[in-house]
Motif scaffolding. Structure first.
Motif, PDB file in Angstrom:
ATOM      1  N   HIS A  23       0.856  -1.188   0.000  1.00  0.00           N
ATOM      2  CA  HIS A  23       0.000   0.000   0.000  1.00  0.00           C
ATOM      3  C   HIS A  23       0.892   1.238   0.000  1.00  0.00           C
ATOM      4  CE1 HIS A  23      -2.941   2.771   2.325  1.00  0.00           C
ATOM      5  NE2 HIS A  23      -3.023   2.974   1.032  1.00  0.00           N
ATOM      6  N   THR A  48       0.776   5.454  -0.357  1.00  0.00           N
ATOM      7  CA  THR A  48      -0.197   6.533  -0.266  1.00  0.00           C
ATOM      8  C   THR A  48       0.477   7.899  -0.229  1.00  0.00           C
ATOM      9  OG1 THR A  48      -2.172   7.300   0.903  1.00  0.00           O
ATOM     10  CG2 THR A  48      -0.351   6.520   2.270  1.00  0.00           C
ATOM     11  N   VAL A  51      -1.542  -1.346  -4.065  1.00  0.00           N
ATOM     12  CA  VAL A  51      -2.669  -0.415  -3.999  1.00  0.00           C
ATOM     13  C   VAL A  51      -2.103   0.984  -3.798  1.00  0.00           C
ATOM     14  CG1 VAL A  51      -4.756   0.236  -2.747  1.00  0.00           C
ATOM     15  CG2 VAL A  51      -4.158  -2.180  -3.002  1.00  0.00           C
ATOM     16  N   THR A  92      -3.082   4.876  -3.025  1.00  0.00           N
ATOM     17  CA  THR A  92      -4.163   5.725  -2.531  1.00  0.00           C
ATOM     18  C   THR A  92      -3.608   7.112  -2.239  1.00  0.00           C
ATOM     19  OG1 THR A  92      -3.784   5.100  -0.224  1.00  0.00           O
ATOM     20  CG2 THR A  92      -5.386   3.789  -1.464  1.00  0.00           C
TER      21      THR A  92
END
Length: 188
Positions: free
Chosen positions: A105, A107, A134, A136
């Motif tokens: 992840h 971000t 991912v 974000t």
């Protein structure tokens, strides 16, 4: 006789078309219009909220404040100290196929803000092993203006990411960026 289909003149036109297929032409135009109208607004619609990031001189102001209190170099050094944090989740009803599934992840990358930060991200993720990445949060520095530097930084990041990519838009990510990145994600 059949008319020849219109070929898009640019990637943006193609991405606009794809967005209209997903949202419908009316909603796609509304979404893009709302973003264009709000993208450089310093005060929110209620005129009670203030968005420092939308001020063109905000980076200089923040730099001045950090330099004034002697923390600018320390802040720069701290921004390059990235660490991968490993969290393990135990989900009793998780399908067996996902046992051991690893998600990277990332971000609030702001890839167009500082080349050294982007390099730190690329170096940090290079040795990691994961099944899905991912993205974000915010991908770019500003909520308005040209997006070419952000697209260039994201292209470099995409090349460094192995496997499946799932980008999700943040508050500083205009549809033009997201449409391009979602195209990359579907091409994975």
């Amino acid at each position: 006789m059949t008319a020849k289909a219109h070929a898009p003149d640019s990637n943006n036109e193609l991405l606009d078309y794809r967005l209209s297929l997903r949202l419908g032409p009316v909603h796609a135009r509304q979404r893009l219009g709302i973003e264009q109208e709000a993208e450089a607004r310093v005060f929110g619609q209620d005129h009670k909220s203030f968005h420092l990031e939308n001020l063109t001189n905000a980076p200089g102001f923040i730099r001045f404040c950090l330099q004034s209190v002697g923390l600018y170099r320390r802040a720069q050094a701290n921004s390059l100290k990235l660490a991968a944090v490993h969290n393990r989740f135990v989900l009793p009803d998780l399908p067996e196929a996902f046992d051991g599934f690893r998600i990277l992840h990332l971000t609030d990358l702001h890839v167009d803000m500082d080349e050294a930060n982007l390099q730190a991200v690329l170096q940090t993720i290079e040795p990691l092993e994961y099944d899905l990445c991912v993205l974000t949060g915010d991908y770019r520095k500003l909520t308005w203006g040209p997006i070419e530097a952000a697209l260039s930084g994201m292209a470099r990041l995409r090349n460094a990411i192995r496997g499946t990519l799932l980008p999700c838009s943040g508050t500083m990510t205009v549809s033009a960026c997201c449409r391009r990145w979602k195209t990359w994600a579907t091409a994975c």
